[in-house]
Design a protein around this motif. Sequence first.
Motif, short mmCIF file in Angstrom:
data_model
loop_
_atom_site.label_atom_id
_atom_site.label_comp_id
_atom_site.label_asym_id
_atom_site.label_seq_id
_atom_site.Cartn_x
_atom_site.Cartn_y
_atom_site.Cartn_z
N PHE A 472 0.88 -1.17 0.00
CA PHE A 472 0.00 0.00 0.00
C PHE A 472 0.91 1.21 0.00
CE2 PHE A 472 -2.73 3.35 1.34
CZ PHE A 472 -3.96 3.04 0.78
N ARG A 473 0.91 1.94 -1.14
CA ARG A 473 1.82 3.09 -1.28
C ARG A 473 1.22 4.29 -0.56
NH1 ARG A 473 2.37 0.77 -6.93
NH2 ARG A 473 4.61 0.59 -7.36
N THR A 474 1.62 4.48 0.68
CA THR A 474 0.97 5.55 1.47
C THR A 474 1.25 6.94 0.92
OG1 THR A 474 2.84 5.67 2.99
CG2 THR A 474 1.02 4.22 3.63
N PHE A 508 1.50 -1.77 4.74
CA PHE A 508 1.61 -0.33 4.53
C PHE A 508 3.08 0.03 4.37
CE2 PHE A 508 -2.39 -0.61 6.91
CZ PHE A 508 -3.20 0.21 6.15
N ARG A 509 3.39 0.62 3.25
CA ARG A 509 4.75 1.10 3.07
C ARG A 509 4.80 2.57 3.51
NH1 ARG A 509 7.44 1.59 -2.79
NH2 ARG A 509 5.98 3.31 -3.00
N THR A 510 5.76 2.89 4.34
CA THR A 510 5.87 4.30 4.75
C THR A 510 6.22 5.13 3.52
OG1 THR A 510 8.18 4.10 5.37
CG2 THR A 510 6.54 3.75 7.12
N ASP A 516 11.06 11.53 -8.14
CA ASP A 516 10.01 11.95 -9.07
C ASP A 516 8.67 12.14 -8.37
OD1 ASP A 516 9.80 9.25 -8.54
OD2 ASP A 516 8.83 8.82 -10.45
N LYS A 517 8.56 11.65 -7.16
CA LYS A 517 7.29 11.82 -6.45
C LYS A 517 7.37 13.03 -5.53
CE LYS A 517 6.65 6.82 -6.21
NZ LYS A 517 6.83 5.75 -5.26
N ALA A 518 7.57 14.18 -6.15
CA ALA A 518 7.73 15.39 -5.35
C ALA A 518 6.37 15.93 -4.96
CB ALA A 518 8.48 16.43 -6.17
N LEU A 610 13.46 -4.41 -0.71
CA LEU A 610 14.81 -4.54 -1.25
C LEU A 610 14.78 -3.96 -2.65
CD1 LEU A 610 17.28 -7.48 -0.87
CD2 LEU A 610 17.28 -5.98 -2.86
N GLU A 611 15.24 -2.75 -2.77
CA GLU A 611 15.26 -2.08 -4.07
C GLU A 611 16.58 -1.37 -4.30
OE1 GLU A 611 11.82 0.48 -4.23
OE2 GLU A 611 12.01 1.04 -2.15
N VAL A 612 17.41 -1.35 -3.25
CA VAL A 612 18.77 -0.82 -3.41
C VAL A 612 19.70 -2.04 -3.40
CG1 VAL A 612 20.55 0.64 -2.39
CG2 VAL A 612 18.13 1.29 -2.20
N VAL A 631 10.76 -7.37 -2.71
CA VAL A 631 11.72 -6.86 -3.69
C VAL A 631 11.00 -5.88 -4.62
CG1 VAL A 631 13.40 -7.46 -5.46
CG2 VAL A 631 12.93 -9.06 -3.59
N GLY A 632 11.49 -4.66 -4.64
CA GLY A 632 10.91 -3.62 -5.52
C GLY A 632 11.69 -3.62 -6.82
N THR A 633 11.20 -4.40 -7.76
CA THR A 633 11.99 -4.57 -8.99
C THR A 633 12.01 -3.31 -9.86
OG1 THR A 633 10.03 -5.64 -9.86
CG2 THR A 633 11.86 -7.07 -9.22
N ASN A 634 11.04 -2.41 -9.64
CA ASN A 634 11.05 -1.18 -10.46
C ASN A 634 12.32 -0.39 -10.19
OD1 ASN A 634 8.47 -1.98 -11.05
ND2 ASN A 634 7.49 -0.47 -9.75
N ASP A 635 12.58 -0.17 -8.92
CA ASP A 635 13.78 0.59 -8.57
C ASP A 635 15.02 -0.28 -8.68
OD1 ASP A 635 13.28 3.34 -7.99
OD2 ASP A 635 12.00 2.66 -6.36
N LEU A 636 14.90 -1.52 -8.22
CA LEU A 636 16.09 -2.39 -8.22
C LEU A 636 16.73 -2.48 -9.61
CD1 LEU A 636 17.88 -4.36 -6.59
CD2 LEU A 636 16.39 -6.20 -7.39
N ASP A 644 17.63 4.97 -15.81
CA ASP A 644 16.50 5.71 -15.24
C ASP A 644 15.16 5.09 -15.64
OD1 ASP A 644 14.62 7.55 -14.52
OD2 ASP A 644 15.63 9.28 -15.41
N ARG A 645 14.38 4.68 -14.65
CA ARG A 645 13.12 3.99 -14.97
C ARG A 645 12.09 4.93 -15.60
NH1 ARG A 645 10.53 2.92 -8.93
NH2 ARG A 645 8.45 3.19 -9.70
N ALA A 646 12.27 6.24 -15.41
CA ALA A 646 11.29 7.20 -15.95
C ALA A 646 11.67 7.68 -17.35
CB ALA A 646 11.17 8.39 -15.02
N VAL A 681 7.77 -10.20 -4.36
CA VAL A 681 8.15 -9.16 -5.33
C VAL A 681 6.95 -8.24 -5.46
CG1 VAL A 681 8.49 -8.73 -7.79
CG2 VAL A 681 9.86 -10.45 -6.65
N CYS A 682 7.18 -6.93 -5.37
CA CYS A 682 6.02 -6.02 -5.49
C CYS A 682 6.19 -5.01 -6.63
CB CYS A 682 5.72 -5.31 -4.18
SG CYS A 682 7.05 -4.25 -3.61
N GLY A 683 7.20 -5.19 -7.48
CA GLY A 683 7.36 -4.30 -8.63
C GLY A 683 6.48 -4.75 -9.79
C1 PEP Z 1 9.51 -0.70 -6.82
O1 PEP Z 1 10.43 0.11 -6.81
O2 PEP Z 1 9.55 -1.78 -7.44
C2 PEP Z 1 8.28 -0.43 -6.08
C3 PEP Z 1 7.33 -1.33 -5.96
O3 PEP Z 1 8.12 0.81 -5.55
P1 PEP Z 1 7.73 2.09 -6.39
O4 PEP Z 1 7.34 1.64 -7.76
O5 PEP Z 1 6.62 2.73 -5.65
O6 PEP Z 1 8.99 2.87 -6.35
#
Ligand code: PEP
Length: 756
Positions: A472-474, A508-510, A516-518, A610-612, A631-636, A644-646, A681-683
């Motif tokens: 849950f992305r708070t 709940f993720r803090t 990019d989420k400014a 785990l994304e770093v 594991v946050g695969t988007n950032d990882l 850059d993912r964006a 895995v939550c990415g």
């Molecule tokens: C991720 O980095 O994989 C992740 C789930 O978090 P967010 O996409 O919110 O950065």
Amino acid sequence: MKAAASARLILTRLHEVMASRLHAQAKLDQVVEIIGESLTSEVCSIYLLREGALELFATRGLNPDAVHVTRLGLGEGLIGTIAKNIETLNLAEAKAHPEFLYHPETGEEKFHSFAGVPIVYRERAVGALSVQHVEPRRYEDVEIEALQTTAMILSELIAHKELVDLEHPLDLAELPSGPEMIDGLALVKGLSEGVAVFHQPRVEIDQVVAEDTEAERQRVYRAFDKMRDQIDAMGKEPEFGKGGEHDDVLETYKMFAYDEGWSRRINEAIDSGLTAEAAIERVQQRTRMRMREIDDPLLADRMHDLEDLSNRLLRIVSGQLGTAARQGLRRDSILVARNLGPAELLEYDRRRLKGVVLEEGSLTAHMVIVARAMDIPVLGRAKGVLRRVNEGDEVLLDADKGCITLRPSPPMREAFDARFAKKRERQAAYAELRDVEPFTRCGTRINVMMNAGLRDDMSSLAMTGADGVGLFRTEFQFLVSSTLPQRDRQTRLYRDVLDAAGDKPVIFRTIDIGGDKAVPYIDASMGEREENPAMGWRALRLSLERGGLLKAQARSLLEAASGRTLNVMFPMVSEPWEFDAAKEVFDEQLAWLKDRRKRLPEEIRYGAMLEVPALAEVLDLMLPKLSFLSVGTNDLTQFLFAADRANPKLAERYDWMSPSILRFLQRIAKGVVGHPVDLSVCGEMGGRRLEALALLGIGYRRLSITPASVGPIKELVRKIDLDELSGVMQGWLASPPPDMRVALQDWAAEREIETD
Ligand code: PEP
Ligand code: MG
């Protein structure tokens, strides 16, 4: 006042020309003289669209022989660029612009500075107005505004057909025809079809120059009053009564409706001699221009809310009130708009509204969040759609692929229908799996959870039959709010989410704010521009530094979960001490609540993302602290590949199916074996069938994915034999095939497992 007075003078002179009995060419000739003189610009030129090209129709300062000779295609040279992009250019050195094109017949080589604005008629550029100067200088805002006002007057001449006696007819009546595809950005995925309906039947501005300035001022005052009443009334409507993100939208509306700066700017435009309608449009044009210059998606979203209100004001003042919603949708419709406010979206009949296509729009816009909750596909950034579509055109919206087809040919329609039918069939099959537990063929229960971020998302839990909310992305609550959500508001949201989840767990993720989420009210970078915001001052780094933020969130979560299980996850943990420090904040808040004999959560489970990549190297030190690891695969992956993912340019550069990522992920999975830690895995990777297959093959048994993927992944799980799959994955990871993606696709196809 001085600027207003000179603008007024220009307007009066232009007005006289318009009212005169001169023929069209003479009017244009006078206009370029008046503008050139008023802005002390050596050159002033008017280009109009004729036979598909922008033709020089009048000039002061360029070679007169070039008139009706110089022609530029849309997108060609500076003039073509202005018309194509409907943008204003203001250049101290014209030659330095990449699109600059030299036309020898005009004799323009001696001029350095250049400013030009589009002449817009019914959202289409039908020409451009430009000034040039020998000295290199940027034109001042008042000068640009004078040009824009003149362009409005020229479009008024066009609207009143006062230029029809030109020897050379203009391309105005031509309607786009034939099939056409427009690419865009999928803001809410899905397929749909219908007829194009313009959200706002365009407000035609009949008169630009005011006859009685005081009367115009009164009209605007009255319109503001009426608009404010409407907004206050909106707060009493049922959809705004529920709290949460709708409240935030309303707060933003109110902020703008009562913003003195906005009404002052409109008044200034009226002072310069414009009618109320033209003044509102002028200020809106200027806002749009600024928006293009500001590269801040969040601010852009707020600006869209302002545009929404500006349109409302224009409709009130002109008496042209009905949006398409008010007139009622008669058939299945695809709504087309420059932008749309969330409140406006909610006015539509849900049964007939099949999709939305926007010229602008961004993923974090309020409206997109609402559309996602309503399950309406949305395509954004569909450049030029307002010009290229006609009301009533047939539209195929493919927000899965990120495009629309206008006026499709029969084969296009057939192909689309086939895709649509297949998708519907699949969706029906997925819906049937809602109450079916996802066991593999070999009998292993896979945990399929969903990601969420807003109260409205929670309805998907029951609809999809997901096992819980794995992420849950708070921070979403913070992103949709114009002010910092206070503790009680946070507590209310978390409690509602837990209530909606019932027996199912919610992690709940803090907050992961920053990068990019400014958000405008938290200056994450402390005034410093970050070169690499994704690797910057964000997520847990920010929370630990701004202790008050984390404290408030900790207390809210602990209070909301009283008597229940609370799962808390920290984002972007790079080293174990960060986890310890964050947990300590929770411990302190827990002690505080205990002291006051408040009811506590029955159980608190802590986890980390785990994304770093660095964290993977100290997994042995980390695991004893954790109940779960996600594991946050988007950032990882962006960090593993330094990509850059964006950045869409890099999207194709790395592949989740590459041996480096899969080996990395496998190493984590192996490291967790034997520890009482839930690994997931939550990415986004986990929501894609082929990637999910690979993850299951390397030891992952828990996935948290976008709700729309829950059905497809459940179905996939039921077709898999884990022993066989892990066997083949082990072999491939030890000695990778030339293309892992293709290899796994082939393997799956042989077993009749669909992977796309
Ligand atoms: C991720 O980095 O994989 C992740 C789930 O978090 P967010 O996409 O919110 O950065
Ligand atoms: Mg992340």
